[in-house]
Enzyme design. Structure first.
Site, PDB file in Angstrom:
ATOM      1  CG  ASP A  14      37.602  38.826  45.027  1.00 58.54           C
ATOM      2  OD1 ASP A  14      37.343  37.631  45.174  1.00 58.54           O
ATOM      3  OD2 ASP A  14      37.604  39.658  45.960  1.00 58.54           O
ATOM      4  CD  GLU A  15      43.261  38.218  41.325  1.00 66.89           C
ATOM      5  OE1 GLU A  15      42.548  37.248  41.616  1.00 66.89           O
ATOM      6  OE2 GLU A  15      44.255  38.570  41.998  1.00 66.89           O
ATOM      7  N   GLY A  16      38.753  37.012  38.857  1.00 63.19           N
ATOM      8  CA  GLY A  16      37.951  36.244  37.892  1.00 63.19           C
ATOM      9  C   GLY A  16      38.622  34.916  37.559  1.00 63.19           C
ATOM     10  CE  LYS A  17      41.690  33.472  42.564  1.00 62.94           C
ATOM     11  NZ  LYS A  17      41.429  34.886  42.884  1.00 62.94           N
ATOM     12  N   GLY A  18      37.823  32.046  38.717  1.00 63.18           N
ATOM     13  CA  GLY A  18      36.801  31.023  38.512  1.00 63.18           C
ATOM     14  C   GLY A  18      36.435  30.872  37.048  1.00 63.18           C
ATOM     15  CE  LYS A  19      35.116  35.138  31.494  1.00 61.46           C
ATOM     16  NZ  LYS A  19      34.788  36.473  31.028  1.00 61.46           N
ATOM     17  CB  ALA A  40      38.500  31.015  47.787  1.00 62.31           C
ATOM     18  N   GLY A  41      36.071  32.952  47.014  1.00 62.12           N
ATOM     19  CA  GLY A  41      34.743  32.944  46.404  1.00 62.12           C
ATOM     20  C   GLY A  41      34.938  33.074  44.912  1.00 62.12           C
ATOM     21  CG  HIS A  42      37.123  30.864  42.977  1.00 64.52           C
ATOM     22  ND1 HIS A  42      38.019  29.841  42.900  1.00 64.52           N
ATOM     23  CD2 HIS A  42      37.718  31.828  43.727  1.00 64.52           C
ATOM     24  CE1 HIS A  42      39.108  30.169  43.579  1.00 64.52           C
ATOM     25  NE2 HIS A  42      38.944  31.360  44.093  1.00 64.52           N
ATOM     26  CB  THR A  43      31.420  34.486  40.591  1.00 60.57           C
ATOM     27  OG1 THR A  43      31.927  35.146  41.739  1.00 60.57           O
ATOM     28  CG2 THR A  43      29.924  34.578  40.541  1.00 60.57           C
ATOM     29  CD  GLN A 222      42.585  32.552  49.417  1.00 56.80           C
ATOM     30  OE1 GLN A 222      43.233  31.519  49.391  1.00 56.80           O
ATOM     31  NE2 GLN A 222      41.274  32.546  49.542  1.00 56.80           N
ATOM     32  N   GLY A 411      38.747  38.518  29.057  1.00 52.69           N
ATOM     33  CA  GLY A 411      37.358  38.426  29.502  1.00 52.69           C
ATOM     34  C   GLY A 411      36.573  39.642  29.046  1.00 52.69           C
TER      35      GLY A 411
HETATM   36  P1  GDP Z   1      37.793  34.960  41.645  1.00 51.47           P
HETATM   37  O1  GDP Z   1      37.723  34.919  43.127  1.00 51.47           O
HETATM   38  O2  GDP Z   1      39.143  35.325  41.140  1.00 51.47           O
HETATM   39  O3  GDP Z   1      37.293  33.698  40.994  1.00 51.47           O
HETATM   40  O4  GDP Z   1      36.823  36.125  41.178  1.00 51.47           O
HETATM   41  P2  GDP Z   1      35.351  36.454  41.747  1.00 51.47           P
HETATM   42  O5  GDP Z   1      34.412  35.453  41.197  1.00 51.47           O
HETATM   43  O6  GDP Z   1      35.369  36.664  43.220  1.00 51.47           O
HETATM   44  O7  GDP Z   1      35.127  37.902  41.128  1.00 51.47           O
HETATM   45  C1  GDP Z   1      35.131  38.126  39.771  1.00 51.47           C
HETATM   46  C2  GDP Z   1      33.792  38.728  39.343  1.00 51.47           C
HETATM   47  O8  GDP Z   1      33.897  39.242  38.052  1.00 51.47           O
HETATM   48  C3  GDP Z   1      32.640  37.732  39.297  1.00 51.47           C
HETATM   49  O9  GDP Z   1      31.457  38.379  39.643  1.00 51.47           O
HETATM   50  C4  GDP Z   1      32.623  37.304  37.826  1.00 51.47           C
HETATM   51  O10 GDP Z   1      31.353  36.858  37.393  1.00 51.47           O
HETATM   52  C5  GDP Z   1      32.994  38.593  37.175  1.00 51.47           C
HETATM   53  N1  GDP Z   1      33.721  38.497  35.896  1.00 51.47           N
HETATM   54  C6  GDP Z   1      34.752  37.665  35.600  1.00 51.47           C
HETATM   55  N2  GDP Z   1      35.257  37.989  34.382  1.00 51.47           N
HETATM   56  C7  GDP Z   1      34.540  39.038  33.932  1.00 51.47           C
HETATM   57  C8  GDP Z   1      34.609  39.846  32.747  1.00 51.47           C
HETATM   58  O11 GDP Z   1      35.446  39.661  31.873  1.00 51.47           O
HETATM   59  N3  GDP Z   1      33.704  40.861  32.662  1.00 51.47           N
HETATM   60  C9  GDP Z   1      32.755  41.108  33.613  1.00 51.47           C
HETATM   61  N4  GDP Z   1      31.930  42.118  33.449  1.00 51.47           N
HETATM   62  N5  GDP Z   1      32.678  40.359  34.723  1.00 51.47           N
HETATM   63  C10 GDP Z   1      33.560  39.354  34.880  1.00 51.47           C
HETATM   64  P1  IMO Z   2      39.501  34.671  46.045  1.00 49.43           P
HETATM   65  O1  IMO Z   2      39.978  33.259  45.887  1.00 49.43           O
HETATM   66  C1  IMO Z   2      39.851  38.590  47.936  1.00 49.43           C
HETATM   67  C2  IMO Z   2      41.653  38.756  51.934  1.00 49.43           C
HETATM   68  C3  IMO Z   2      40.677  39.246  53.011  1.00 49.43           C
HETATM   69  C4  IMO Z   2      41.660  39.934  53.947  1.00 49.43           C
HETATM   70  C5  IMO Z   2      42.890  39.025  53.882  1.00 49.43           C
HETATM   71  C6  IMO Z   2      42.983  38.039  55.031  1.00 49.43           C
HETATM   72  O2  IMO Z   2      38.025  34.813  45.936  1.00 49.43           O
HETATM   73  O3  IMO Z   2      40.253  35.595  45.148  1.00 49.43           O
HETATM   74  P2  IMO Z   2      41.667  35.790  55.564  1.00 49.43           P
HETATM   75  O4  IMO Z   2      40.215  35.559  55.871  1.00 49.43           O
HETATM   76  O5  IMO Z   2      42.163  35.027  54.395  1.00 49.43           O
HETATM   77  O6  IMO Z   2      42.541  35.626  56.777  1.00 49.43           O
HETATM   78  O7  IMO Z   2      41.741  37.364  55.204  1.00 49.43           O
HETATM   79  O8  IMO Z   2      42.791  38.329  52.657  1.00 49.43           O
HETATM   80  N1  IMO Z   2      41.157  37.611  51.127  1.00 49.43           N
HETATM   81  C7  IMO Z   2      40.638  37.729  49.904  1.00 49.43           C
HETATM   82  N2  IMO Z   2      40.365  38.820  49.166  1.00 49.43           N
HETATM   83  N3  IMO Z   2      39.643  37.365  47.422  1.00 49.43           N
HETATM   84  C8  IMO Z   2      39.931  36.265  48.122  1.00 49.43           C
HETATM   85  O9  IMO Z   2      39.837  35.021  47.602  1.00 49.43           O
HETATM   86  C9  IMO Z   2      40.418  36.408  49.443  1.00 49.43           C
HETATM   87  N4  IMO Z   2      40.792  35.551  50.415  1.00 49.43           N
HETATM   88  C10 IMO Z   2      41.251  36.298  51.429  1.00 49.43           C
HETATM   89  O10 IMO Z   2      39.734  40.137  52.492  1.00 49.43           O
HETATM   90  O11 IMO Z   2      42.034  41.190  53.434  1.00 49.43           O
HETATM   91 MG    MG Z   3      36.673  35.801  44.731  1.00 43.53          MG
END
Ligand code: GDP
Ligand code: IMO
Ligand code: MG
Length: 422
Positions: A14-19, A40-43, A222, A411
């Protein structure tokens, strides 16, 4: 020959890879997912509209980019079809989507087993996403998994029947209701029909693209500290989201890899259990969570929040051979008055830059912090690193100085345009 550029998570996801992927894929001919599944969940926010991708590479939003789900991915067909439909409803075509014939299918018994295994762990729960990821990879390595090419073939019903009968024995032993093989097979044969046209030998597509000099982007899911080998085991996922997973999950060789961008936030977050040395399980963590909207894209769980840990980042840089950093949420951290940055650990009285996933080592480490002034002010519209407020520049310079990897992206907000390209 061209190279595969890679975007990876450096912490707990969830570091913001999607962006970052979204930005890079505007110039990519091919965008590939190599590992993980719908954990995974990429926003991505485009013109205020939010897209959450779980399986399809976010590159699909660039209309001319081929989007490939590589062989290292585990696919829940139901979720994939929902994602395809959602794209169609929003006016996007999926003619450019290709699914590896070697990827594995997540079946309903994997999802039930994920829940059962968490129950058995009791107080030692991992906090999985309950999407069946671990059990699907277990079957892959145990050699009873169902590959996409078998899923879309007449072999599927026989393979599924055997597996369901075997899993039912385990489920019933733990007091769970047995699964109904016939109804699952019927339902999943329907999904197979929908997905069959997308199935290809993606290894050939990727290699032809390399030979044709195309721009290829590998979209990590991840992150490094969730890696089955390099992460905080057992609080990890069941695949290799670090650099090795790019080769095993797509079929490219190590020499085919070009830039490796490591994505991080200007602070840290984690979902699920496990050690997190810079966690702020207090008002500061709560403030960061609210400012950064730190609630899971996949499971909506509140994320644990804390300061940025440069010891862990350096470890991640080493494991992955990072060539550049992408730091998101500079706007979020800049809303605080004071910011702390972990620049080393105090391990039993000794200053150390050694990260280890060993729980005894970590429990004996205290983070050593440096404090920075926050209050960065409004960062919107800034397109140049040198135009950032002084406090923001001081904070970024220190990160670069300690980790010794150049910052390539910054970002400054959630929208597609809130990005400084250095
Ligand atoms: P991913 O799984 O690494 O793609 O990241 P996620 O999408 O799960 O979580 C990142 C969150 O941060 C999302 O809600 C993005 O819209 C948001 N985001 C990404 N970059 C930035 C940034 O630079 N600033 C802010 N405020 N939000 C950001
Ligand atoms: P993105 O791509 C954050 C975490 C789960 C749990 C552990 C094991 O959005 O960054 P699993 O269901 O994979 O067996 O769960 O890994 N986890 C993540 N945490 N972002 C993710 O993906 C994750 N994918 C798995 O919360 O701690
Ligand atoms: Mg995510």
């Amino acid at each position: 020959m061209s190279k595969v550029n890679v975007v990876l998570g450096t912490f707990f996801g969830d570091e913001g890879k999607g962006k970052i992927i979204d930005y890079l894929s505007t110039n990519a001919d091919v965008s590939v997912r190599c590992s993980g599944g719908n954990n995974a969940g990429h926003t991505i926010k485009v013109d205020g509209k939010k897209f959450a991708f779980h399986l399809i590479p976010s590159g699909i939003l660039s209309r001319n980019t081929k989007a490939i789900i590589g062989n290292g991915v585990v696919i829940d067909p139901k979720v994939l079809i929902e994602e395809i439909n959602n794209l169609h409803e929003n006016g996007y075509s999926t003619d450019n989507l290709f699914i590896s014939n070697k990827a594995h299918i997540i079946m309903p018994y994997h999802i039930v087993m994920d829940k059962l295994l968490e129950e058995i762990r009791g107080n030692n729960k991992i906090g999985t996403t309950a999407r069946g990821i671990g059990p699907a990879y277990c079957d892959k390595y145990e050699r009873s998994g169902i590959r996409v090419e078998d899923f879309v073939s007449p072999r599927f019903s026989e393979l599924a029947k055997t597996n369901i009968e075997n899993k039912n024995k385990i489920l019933q032993a733990f007091g769970y209701e047995p699964l109904d093989a016939n109804s699952i097979i019927n339902e999943y044969e329907g999904y197979a029909k929908i997905l069959a046209p997308y199935v290809k030998d993606t290894i050939n597509i990727i290699h032809q693209s390399l030979e044709d000099g195309k721009n290829i982007l590998c979209e990590g899911a991840q992150a490094t500290l969730l890696d089955i080998d390099f992460g905080t085991y057992p609080f990890v996922t069941s695949s290799n989201p670090s650099i090795g997973g790019v080769c095993t999950g797509t079929g490219v060789g190590a020499r085919d890899i070009g830039e490796v961008y490591g994505v991080l936030k200007a602070y840290s977050s984690k979902v699920g259990a496990g050690p997190f040395i810079t966690e702020q399980d207090n008002e500061i963590g709560d403030t960061i969570r609210e400012l950064g909207h730190e609630y899971g894209t996949t499971t909506k769980r509140p994320r644990r929040c804390g300061w940025l840990d440069l010891v862990a980042l350096k470890y991640s840089a080493r494991i992955n051979g990072l060539t550049g950093l992408a730091i998101n949420h500079l706007d979020t951290i800049g809303k605080l008055d004071k910011i702390k940055l972990c620049v080393a650990y105090n391990h039993k009285g000794k200053v150390s830059m050694d990260y280890s996933t060993n729980t005894t080592y970590i429990s004996n480490c205290e983070p050593i912090y440096e404090e920075f002034d926050g209050n960065f002010g409004d960062l919107s519209g800034i397109q140049n690193r040198n135009d950032l407020p002084k406090n923001a520049q001081i904070y970024l310079n220190r990160i670069e100085e300690v980790v010794k990897v150049p910052i390539k992206f910054i970002g400054t907000g959630a929208d597609r345009n809130d990005l400084i390209v250095c």
